[in-house]
Design a protein around this motif. Structure first.
Motif, PDB file in Angstrom:
ATOM      1  N   GLN A 164       0.769  -1.158   0.009  1.00 27.91           N
ATOM      2  CA  GLN A 164       0.003   0.057   0.249  1.00 27.91           C
ATOM      3  C   GLN A 164       0.737   1.229  -0.029  1.00 27.91           C
ATOM      4  OE1 GLN A 164      -2.339  -2.887   2.517  1.00 27.91           O
ATOM      5  NE2 GLN A 164      -3.013  -0.910   2.966  1.00 27.91           N
ATOM      6  N   GLN A 314      -7.122   1.615   3.909  1.00 32.05           N
ATOM      7  CA  GLN A 314      -7.265   0.497   2.835  1.00 32.05           C
ATOM      8  C   GLN A 314      -7.453  -0.839   3.528  1.00 32.05           C
ATOM      9  OE1 GLN A 314      -3.739   1.836   0.361  1.00 32.05           O
ATOM     10  NE2 GLN A 314      -5.204   2.039  -1.166  1.00 32.05           N
ATOM     11  N   ARG A 320      -7.643  -5.690  -3.492  1.00 28.78           N
ATOM     12  CA  ARG A 320      -7.523  -4.988  -4.763  1.00 28.78           C
ATOM     13  C   ARG A 320      -8.566  -5.788  -5.771  1.00 28.78           C
ATOM     14  NH1 ARG A 320      -2.799  -4.824  -2.197  1.00 28.78           N
ATOM     15  NH2 ARG A 320      -1.445  -2.968  -2.296  1.00 28.78           N
ATOM     16  N   GLU A 323     -11.149  -2.975  -6.343  1.00 17.89           N
ATOM     17  CA  GLU A 323     -10.790  -1.728  -6.707  1.00 17.89           C
ATOM     18  C   GLU A 323     -11.017  -1.380  -8.361  1.00 17.89           C
ATOM     19  OE1 GLU A 323      -6.572  -1.512  -6.373  1.00 17.89           O
ATOM     20  OE2 GLU A 323      -6.215  -2.816  -8.186  1.00 17.89           O
ATOM     21  N   HIS A 324     -11.216  -0.037  -8.537  1.00 14.41           N
ATOM     22  CA  HIS A 324     -11.346   0.419 -10.133  1.00 14.41           C
ATOM     23  C   HIS A 324     -10.311   1.399 -10.615  1.00 14.41           C
ATOM     24  CE1 HIS A 324     -15.259  -1.032  -8.268  1.00 14.41           C
ATOM     25  NE2 HIS A 324     -15.620  -1.469  -9.484  1.00 14.41           N
ATOM     26  N   ASP A 329      -3.984   5.887 -12.681  1.00  9.97           N
ATOM     27  CA  ASP A 329      -3.253   4.884 -11.926  1.00  9.97           C
ATOM     28  C   ASP A 329      -2.114   4.195 -12.933  1.00  9.97           C
ATOM     29  OD1 ASP A 329      -4.666   5.176  -9.589  1.00  9.97           O
ATOM     30  OD2 ASP A 329      -6.471   4.502 -10.772  1.00  9.97           O
TER      31      ASP A 329
END
Length: 414
Positions: A164, A314, A320, A323-324, A329
């Protein structure tokens, strides 16, 4: 988005795990040298319980925590002129793990050993190598070996997975939002000075692989590709370090996995104010960076406290699968792919990225680093000294003065 299996592969670091096998190919810090005297010190790293010691000859050793005789804790030990002696029955071990004395036994068993790892000191840190032999060279990155700087080592224990923190290192857009928009919201509520330089917006970001990791680049609104932030950039040093700084302040942010859900965060900082006469520094000081106030709330008026609160949110290990990711990113995507590629190399019996075995290369490894940070290095350094973890350094008042920001006595007592 990752599958559950992919997330496990990238996050778990214990013995025998794929990521654990990869990370064990690198030297990593285990403690500041200033905190190691003649007493043995327990440490945990990559899910293994260890003991660090420096014997009377000045030689550092790292061994497994439990004596092989009756499993006594070797942090309860006598550190001898040579090696470490178990406090329970006096068995003595030297740095390579050999047992050289078994006082109550009729004869020495020459096959008796304790698990031991190569250890070295560099730049005020004790490093250990936990992988297969022969060990590579301990990389002599520039900041660890410069001779004309002041140094200090900030540290904090984080209750979540190392990845993270490292993924944040390739996420430039968070700076203008978390460290400016949110920071200034929080500071307005607190009635303290707002930040300006970190509020500059990104017009473009870029990521380039290089021999030691990834070079991060940015063009801020009003800048061009001829500015340092793009033309030079700064590196993520694979797999556990981020290099940041500018204007005479340089910093490694090192995220050391203690185990799957605990991380030792290090702020290793060097200071080289232009034209200043620096005092002698026989020992590199270390200090704790507080993350919560007396009521247990996150301290959110400085950049690193904001980062850590976001990472902690998180969860112990980020899920994960939920996640989107978006176009912003792509640095995170690149880093994850780099991790996968290096996992494959290790599984094929090859050295991973950035492992150093050439002594000539290792004389000093100079890393690319922009100097005119954010187009205003003087303002950037002032921001670091007041709004980043180094504000807690015992040297902060001296540094504030050396960098020309006024009376050291006027610096806020954080």
């Amino acid at each position: 988005m990752l599958t559950t299996e992919e997330n496990e592969r990238l996050t778990r670091v214990g013995p025998g795990t794929p990521m654990g096998n990869l990370l064990r190919r690198y030297w990593m810090p285990i403690m500041p040298s200033s905190e190691l005297d003649r007493k043995a010190v327990p440490r945990r790293l990559l899910g293994e319980d260890l003991v660090v010691f420096r014997d009377g000859d000045g030689v550092v050793g790292v061994v497994e925590k439990h004596c092989p005789h009756r499993r006594a804790d070797l942090s309860v030990a006598v550190v001898e002129q040579s090696g470490i002696r178990c406090g329970y029955h006096g068995w003595r071990f030297v740095q390579d793990g050999r047992c050289v004395e078994q006082p109550a036994e009729p004869r020495l068993n020459p096959t008796m050993r304790i698990g031991a790892y190569p250890a070295q000191e560099l730049g005020g840190l004790v490093f250990v190598y936990m992988g297969p032999l022969p060990a590579p060279l301990l990389p002599r990155f520039d900041m660890f070996v410069w001779g004309d700087v002041l140094r200090d080592i900030g540290q904090a224990r984080l209750d979540f997975n190392w990845l993270q923190a490292m993924e944040n290192s390739v996420d430039p857009y968070h700076v203008e939002w978390l460290h400016a928009h949110f920071m200034n919201f929080w500071r307005r509520l607190d009635g303290t000075e707002e930040v300006e330089i970190l509020a500059k917006k990104h017009a473009r970001v870029g990521f380039d692989p290089f021999e030691y990791g990834i070079i991060k680049r940015r063009v801020l609104v009003g800048q061009t590709e001829e500015d340092d932030d793009w033309k030079v950039g700064h590196p993520l040093v694979f797999p556990l370090m981020l290099r940041v700084g500018g204007g005479g302040v340089d910093q490694f942010q090192i995220r050391v996995p203690i185990d799957d859900t605990t991380t030792w965060h290090i702020w290793y900082t060097t200071y080289r104010p232009e034209g200043a006469l620096l005092p002698a520094q026989p020992v590199v000081p270390s200090y704790e960076v507080p993350l919560r106030d007396a009521q247990g709330n996150w301290i959110l008026d400085f950049a690193d406290g904001q980062d850590i609160a976001a990472w902690a949110g998180q969860g112990p290990i980020a899920d994960r699968t939920k996640e989107h990711l978006g176009a912003s990113d792509r640095g995170v995507v690149m880093f994850r792919q780099m991790l996968r590629d290096q996992l494959d190399r290790v599984e094929a019996g090859l050295d991973p990225l950035g492992v150093v075995r050439d002594a000539d290369i290792n004389a000093r490894i100079d890393l690319p680093m922009e100097k005119d940070k954010y187009g205003d290095s003087k303002a950037f350094v002032r921001q670091l000294l007041t709004s980043q973890a180094i504000r807690y350094s015992p040297q902060q008042p001296l540094l504030y003065s050396l960098f020309g920001y006024g009376d050291a006595a006027a610096v806020r007592d954080w």
